[in-house]
Design an enzyme around this catalytic site. Structure first.
Site, PDB file in Angstrom:
ATOM      1  N   GLU A   1      10.545  -4.545   4.569  1.00 21.89           N
ATOM      2  CA  GLU A   1      10.657  -5.956   4.189  1.00 21.89           C
ATOM      3  C   GLU A   1      10.328  -6.133   2.703  1.00 21.89           C
ATOM      4  O   GLU A   1      11.032  -6.831   1.962  1.00 21.89           O
ATOM      5  CB  GLU A   1       9.685  -6.822   5.012  1.00 21.89           C
ATOM      6  CG  GLU A   1       9.983  -6.901   6.498  1.00 21.89           C
ATOM      7  CD  GLU A   1       9.250  -5.855   7.319  1.00 21.89           C
ATOM      8  OE1 GLU A   1       8.999  -4.748   6.791  1.00 21.89           O
ATOM      9  OE2 GLU A   1       8.937  -6.141   8.491  1.00 21.89           O
TER      10      GLU A   1
ATOM     11  N   HIS B   1      -5.439 -33.244  17.953  1.00 16.21           N
ATOM     12  CA  HIS B   1      -4.335 -34.076  18.442  1.00 16.21           C
ATOM     13  C   HIS B   1      -3.203 -33.231  18.998  1.00 16.21           C
ATOM     14  O   HIS B   1      -2.086 -33.714  19.140  1.00 16.21           O
ATOM     15  CB  HIS B   1      -3.844 -34.972  17.304  1.00 16.21           C
ATOM     16  CG  HIS B   1      -4.933 -35.875  16.808  1.00 16.21           C
ATOM     17  ND1 HIS B   1      -5.202 -37.098  17.382  1.00 16.21           N
ATOM     18  CD2 HIS B   1      -5.865 -35.694  15.844  1.00 16.21           C
ATOM     19  CE1 HIS B   1      -6.245 -37.647  16.761  1.00 16.21           C
ATOM     20  NE2 HIS B   1      -6.664 -36.808  15.829  1.00 16.21           N
TER      21      HIS B   1
ATOM     22  N   LYS C   1       0.843  -1.206   0.000  1.00 17.04           N
ATOM     23  CA  LYS C   1       0.000   0.000   0.000  1.00 17.04           C
ATOM     24  C   LYS C   1       0.879   1.256   0.000  1.00 17.04           C
ATOM     25  O   LYS C   1       0.695   2.154  -0.803  1.00 17.04           O
ATOM     26  CB  LYS C   1      -0.907  -0.035   1.225  1.00 17.04           C
ATOM     27  CG  LYS C   1      -1.821   1.158   1.340  1.00 17.04           C
ATOM     28  CD  LYS C   1      -2.766   0.999   2.533  1.00 17.04           C
ATOM     29  CE  LYS C   1      -3.425   2.328   2.843  1.00 17.04           C
ATOM     30  NZ  LYS C   1      -4.372   2.252   3.953  1.00 17.04           N
TER      31      LYS C   1
ATOM     32  N   LYS D   1       9.305  -0.792  14.205  1.00 13.72           N
ATOM     33  CA  LYS D   1       9.895  -0.468  12.893  1.00 13.72           C
ATOM     34  C   LYS D   1      11.015   0.560  13.065  1.00 13.72           C
ATOM     35  O   LYS D   1      12.094   0.434  12.491  1.00 13.72           O
ATOM     36  CB  LYS D   1       8.832   0.142  11.964  1.00 13.72           C
ATOM     37  CG  LYS D   1       7.809  -0.823  11.444  1.00 13.72           C
ATOM     38  CD  LYS D   1       6.945  -0.085  10.418  1.00 13.72           C
ATOM     39  CE  LYS D   1       5.686  -0.849  10.082  1.00 13.72           C
ATOM     40  NZ  LYS D   1       4.769  -0.093   9.241  1.00 13.72           N
TER      41      LYS D   1
ATOM     42  N   GLY E   1      -4.874  -1.796   5.030  1.00 17.48           N
ATOM     43  CA  GLY E   1      -4.095  -2.944   4.545  1.00 17.48           C
ATOM     44  C   GLY E   1      -4.773  -4.269   4.837  1.00 17.48           C
ATOM     45  O   GLY E   1      -4.878  -5.148   3.974  1.00 17.48           O
TER      46      GLY E   1
HETATM   47  O1  F6P Z   1       3.136  -2.741   9.795  1.00 21.33           O
HETATM   48  C1  F6P Z   1       1.791  -3.021   9.667  1.00 21.33           C
HETATM   49  C2  F6P Z   1       1.317  -2.718   8.283  1.00 21.33           C
HETATM   50  O2  F6P Z   1       1.244  -1.352   8.094  1.00 21.33           O
HETATM   51  C3  F6P Z   1      -0.015  -3.377   8.018  1.00 21.33           C
HETATM   52  O3  F6P Z   1      -1.078  -2.662   8.479  1.00 21.33           O
HETATM   53  C4  F6P Z   1       0.036  -3.555   6.546  1.00 21.33           C
HETATM   54  O4  F6P Z   1      -0.898  -4.501   6.119  1.00 21.33           O
HETATM   55  C5  F6P Z   1       1.467  -4.000   6.356  1.00 21.33           C
HETATM   56  O5  F6P Z   1       2.191  -3.252   7.305  1.00 21.33           O
HETATM   57  C6  F6P Z   1       2.028  -3.829   4.988  1.00 21.33           C
HETATM   58  O6  F6P Z   1       2.008  -2.500   4.567  1.00 21.33           O
HETATM   59  P1  F6P Z   1       2.195  -2.099   3.057  1.00 21.33           P
HETATM   60  O7  F6P Z   1       1.081  -2.715   2.273  1.00 21.33           O
HETATM   61  O8  F6P Z   1       2.159  -0.605   3.025  1.00 21.33           O
HETATM   62  O9  F6P Z   1       3.525  -2.634   2.598  1.00 21.33           O
END
Ligand code: F6P
Length: 550
Positions: free
Chosen positions: A217, A390, A211, A514, A273
């Site tokens: 990452e 289980h 988004k 973060k 998100g």
């Molecule tokens: O760190 C949480 C978050 O902001 C979530 O709410 C979101 O789904 C995810 O990171 C990924 O964010 P993006 O789609 O901006 O990479």
């Protein structure tokens, strides 16, 4: 916002009435409730779309439900719901509308944000996605060397991964089996390595889902994926356009990364998100199942949206599920909520719900910024049955904790199973029904003794019962049914946030980690001195560097 929602929840008469009711009712036994009302099993059921909901095995009476609905009315849950559907900025801490429901609105609907109808642009993007998905599926869209795309790798995390990954698993039986579709989320390089090691770059399309397009990452993995591609193809930057597309709200950052914005599928800041997999974020899923199935899924979402919007409180399923959760969370000290799908295809469903529920309602200040004195979102957990039986069901049956659970099952296995495997479905579902029965009614000491069990073992073999469950049963797991299930939980989470008076649509709690990760990284890589690092973390970083051989 109506005035009542500014009254502290625990000072409301409707809240006190529930507390009194809980105290007066004392120990509620499901055996007694069913004995008093033999029709309870049929009466305590609701239908929404294809979903049959049985809530008879809950520790509630008509009076409990009436009081819970009164609380919802006093909190004006339906008022906030209408404000959400109208596009009002109910995400107050981010000053944003919350309009995932517009993602599945019909073409002729009108939903305005800041005076603009957003529905036409939703359908414009859906049409663009459909055109692209069709070109990939038909082989018309080729890679840089002219080879057909056979592999699609979605790179994203959180809401840009969990939704499409869950839905891809859920709808595997509807996917094009000639395509390999994988999901990479972890910044641990092992994730991308395992996802790419057996693939030909010339046949691989990366779908970069973010988004914000700033998530460390995802951008790190996307950069490594680009290196893998260009090295493998022995090509320059010009190859990126045929192998990378982006799903984002941030065109500037997408262009900076080197992806042609013609190959960007847009969504908007009014889509959270964790509420986004029916937006452009679903592109990998759409490539896998095809646009028609994707639209069937959206229709499923819409069935539950319409129900939530229009059904009266007495038969409103998301309202009921939200209120039942509050009953256990706040009046029975339940800390967790299990979601137990009896379907291998729903193996990622609970992981998806963890973000949906816990990122939404894991809050401890109310909308006005005051600390709450009541319990908010539960820990959500669970894996598909019968595996959990289980492993951890022992604790649900005989442990000291009350764990309300949702059991989700289907009357029919997917069509493509061989007859022998399809026959196993009855065994799966026999377990499904047996578990909720055992959890509700248990086994009394008398029943245990009647089996000739030695006296010293009687306490061990006795099951108290009264473990509450909701049963959700549908004919089969189709794209529409999946959409219905997801919308059901989205709105359940909404109801709870509305009653608790928290902002279910922000996620400030993920920020601190973060920021600290960015600060700590140079200490790991270069041994840099990080000002203000606490003693424990400092020592751990030193140990890490030693073990890493630095
Ligand atoms: O760190 C949480 C978050 O902001 C979530 O709410 C979101 O789904 C995810 O990171 C990924 O964010 P993006 O789609 O901006 O990479």
């Amino acid at each position: 916002m109506n005035a009542d929602s500014r009254t502290r929840l625990d000072q409301m008469p409707e809240w006190s009435a529930l507390a009194r009711h809980r105290e007066q009712a004392g120990e509620v036994r499901l055996r007694d409730l069913f004995a008093a009302d033999p029709g309870r099993g049929g009466a305590y059921t609701l239908q929404v779309g294809d979903l049959h909901i049985d809530y008879s095995k809950h520790l509630v009476t008509d009076e409990t439900l009436r009081l819970l609905r009164q609380l919802a009315a006093a909190r004006d849950v339906f008022g906030l719901r209408d404000a959400m559907f109208r596009g009002e900025k109910i995400n107050t801490t981010e000053d944003r509308a919350v309009l995932h429901t517009a993602l599945r609105a019909p073409r002729d609907a009108v939903v305005e944000v800041d005076g603009e109808n957003v529905v036409p642009k939703v359908h414009e993007v859906l049409d663009k996605m459909a055109g692209f998905a069709d070109r990939v599926r038909s082989g018309q869209w080729t890679g840089h060397t002219g080879k057909r795309i056979k592999n699609v790798i979605n790179v994203g995390i959180g809401g840009s991964d969990l939704g499409p990954a869950m839905a891809y698993e859920a709808l595997r039986a509807f996917t094009d089996r000639d395509l390999t579709v994988r999901f990479v989320s972890n910044v641990d390089g092992a994730d991308l390595h395992e996802a790419t090691r057996d693939l030909d770059p010339a046949e691989t399309l990366f779908v970069i889902a973010s988004k914000t397009f700033t998530t460390i990452e995802t951008i790190t993995n996307a950069t490594s994926a680009r290196d893998w591609l260009l090295t493998g193809l022995k090509a320059g930057q010009e190859a990126v356009a045929r192998h990378f597309v982006a799903l984002s709200t941030n065109a500037g950052k997408v262009a900076d990364f080197g992806i042609d914005t013609d190959n960007m599928f847009e969504f908007w800041d009014w889509v959270g998100g964790r509420y986004s997999y029916d937006s452009a974020i679903g592109l990998s899923l759409m490539i896998a199942i095809g646009p028609d199935r994707f639209r069937e899924m959206l229709d499923g979402f819409r069935i539950v949206d319409d129900h939530f919007r229009t059904a009266p409180a007495e038969s409103n399923v998301p309202l009921l599920m939200g209120l039942l959760g509050i009953w256990y969370d706040d009046f029975h000290d339940a800390q967790t909520h299990a979601v137990l799908p009896y379907s291998h295809y729903l193996s990622k469903f609970t992981a998806y719900l963890q973000q949906l529920d816990m990122e939404s309602n894991g809050k401890s200040v109310d909308r006005e910024g005051h600390r709450v004195d009541w319990q908010t979102g539960p820990v959500v957990w669970g894996t598909p049955g019968t595996n959990g039986q289980h492993a951890y069901y022992q604790l649900i049956h005989q442990g000291t904790k009350l764990i309300p659970a949702d059991f989700i099952g289907f009357a029919r296995p997917v069509d493509e199973l061989e007859p022998g495997l399809a026959a196993q479905h009855d065994l799966l579902m026999a377990n499904f029904f047996a578990q909720t029965q055992a959890l509700a009614f248990g086994k009394t000491p008398e029943e245990v003794r009647a089996e000739g069990v030695p006296e010293e073992l009687v306490p061990h073999k006795t099951f108290r019962g009264d473990r509450p469950t909701t049963t959700i049963l549908a004919r089969e797991l189709t794209p529409s049914v999946l959409g219905q299930l997801v919308a059901l939980y989205e709105h359940k989470v909404f109801v709870q946030g509305a009653v608790w008076n928290i902002d279910s649509f922000d996620q400030w709690g993920v920020e601190l980690g973060k920021v600290l990760a960015k600060r700590v990284e140079p200490a790991l890589t270069e041994g840099a001195e990080v000002p203000g690092l606490d003693g424990s973390t400092k020592a751990l970083v030193a140990k890490y560097r030693e073990l890493r051989g630095r």
